[in-house]
Write an enzyme that holds these catalytic residues in place. Structure first.
Site, PDB file in Angstrom:
ATOM      1  N   HIS A 138       3.015  34.378   4.600  1.00 28.01           N
ATOM      2  CA  HIS A 138       2.519  33.003   4.769  1.00 28.01           C
ATOM      3  C   HIS A 138       1.902  32.731   6.135  1.00 28.01           C
ATOM      4  O   HIS A 138       1.178  31.746   6.288  1.00 28.01           O
ATOM      5  CB  HIS A 138       3.660  31.991   4.567  1.00 28.01           C
TER       6      HIS A 138
HETATM    7 ZN   LIG Z   1       8.645  33.800  -1.472  1.00 24.58          ZN
END
Ligand SMILES: [Zn+2]
Length: 358
Positions: A138
């Site tokens: 992320h």
């Molecule tokens: Zn995840």
């Protein structure tokens, strides 16, 4: 073509499993101790082809393949003085990604573990090397995001692309691999395929099929946005109908996988319902594929699911037998009207993903 390499490397150092984000934080690096201890108890590290790989610290230049220099400076500062305000960089004490003492140094090591895995696999010294402390998909160029500080999968894919290689990145974490997608959104040199729970019901809220890349990258960002409660049968169909044909059509030079185990039915953070059956299916396909393979971990917040599934995956990587104690005995499987509803929505996600491909 030379004979395919055999054996598997497991990145391990107690330092990649001893940091604490925050006492109540769901990401517990100590979860890796259970994986390692289980493999040790099963004798996995004494099997032919098994190697334990020490991570190294990633260099600043490697980190800056993906991250902005000012962001790296901020993480270094937060690492020394975690009590100041770093919210502009995505770090906040009570948020998803808190600053903590030593965070820069341990993140260099978790990133460097993926780089060691990459180097060993590319050199043909083993079929695959896996860094279960990595897969932090992320993190953005100048932003910590979703428990991720440095985006090791993106750094690995970027460095491989810089060597002129075509990279297939397959992300089977429950969450959309948004940071990796963003890093390669405008290039056809890295094909990103993310299978995840739809952003309608799960962080980070992205990963729909129409996010398909732009310019030269149009059609090279593939998203399979699965409905909440997708079970093994539906997930395996999505894997077979999207990942297999697209990676084969792309004909990569190298395969990079992110193997977060938060889609497991016991995971407290997500609503997918897969079991070790799905993971055996996917990991056996990765192993039988013809490309050099670099593997990473990712999410996984049910410590027992992490322990059993990742141990099982490493045994498959080795080509060893998997004892039944690692498998889910009785995974959930839909029937009747729920079966039809999940299948219909999964088939929609599959056809949308295929329609978006180059
Ligand atoms: Zn995840």
């Amino acid at each position: 073509m030379t004979a395919k390499a055999e054996g598997a490397g497991f990145v391990w150092d107690p330092r990649i499993a001893s940091h604490v984000y925050r006492d109540d934080h769901p990401l517990k690096p100590e979860r890796l101790i259970g994986v390692r201890d289980t493999l040790e108890r099963l004798g996995a590290f004494k099997l032919p082809g098994a190697r334990v790989l020490a991570p190294r610290a990633a260099t600043r230049e490697e980190i800056e393949r993906i991250h902005a220099p000012a962001y790296v400076d901020a993480v270094m500062q937060a690492s020394r003085d975690p009590n100041a305000d770093y919210t502009a960089w995505g770090l906040s004490a009570y948020g998803d990604t808190p600053p903590f003492a030593g965070m820069h140094e341990v993140s260099l090591l978790t990133t460097g573990g993926s780089l060691v895995a990459m180097e060993e696999s590319l050199a043909g010294r083993m079929r695959v090397a896996v860094n279960y402390s990595g897969g932090l998909h992320h993190a953005k160029r100048a932003l910590a995001h979703g428990f991720c500080i440095y985006n090791d999968p993106a750094i690995v894919c970027g460095l491989l692309a810089d060597r002129g290689m075509k990279v297939a990145y397959v992300d089977i974490d429950a969450h959309h691999g948004d940071g990796v997608q963003e890093a390669f959104y405008s290039t056809d040199q890295v094909l990103t395929i993310s299978l995840h729970e739809s952003g309608r019901t799960l962080f980070p809220g992205t990963g729909f099929a129409d996010e398909r890349g732009r310019g030269k990258g149009a059609g090279y960002s593939i998203n399979v946005a699965l409905p909440a409660y997708t079970d093994d049968a539906a997930y395996m169909r999505a894997f077979d109908e999207v990942v297999r044909p697209l990676v084969e059509r792309y004909r990569p030079d190298v395969l990079v996988t992110q193997q977060g185990i938060d889609p497991h039915f016991s995971d407290p953070l997500t609503h997918l319902q897969i079991s070790t059956r799905t993971r055996e299916h996917a990991v056996r396909w990765f192993k039988d594929s013809p490309w050099p393979w670099v593997a990473m971990g990712g999410g996984g917040y049910s410590l027992d699911a992490v322990r059993r599934t990742w141990a099982l995956e490493f045994l498959i990587m080795l080509g060893a037998d998997v004892p039944d104690e690692l498998r889910d005995a009785d995974p959930p499987a839909w029937t009747g009207a729920e079966r039809r509803a999940i299948d219909e929505r999964t088939d929609g996600a599959i056809s949308d993903a295929l329609a978006a491909a180059w």
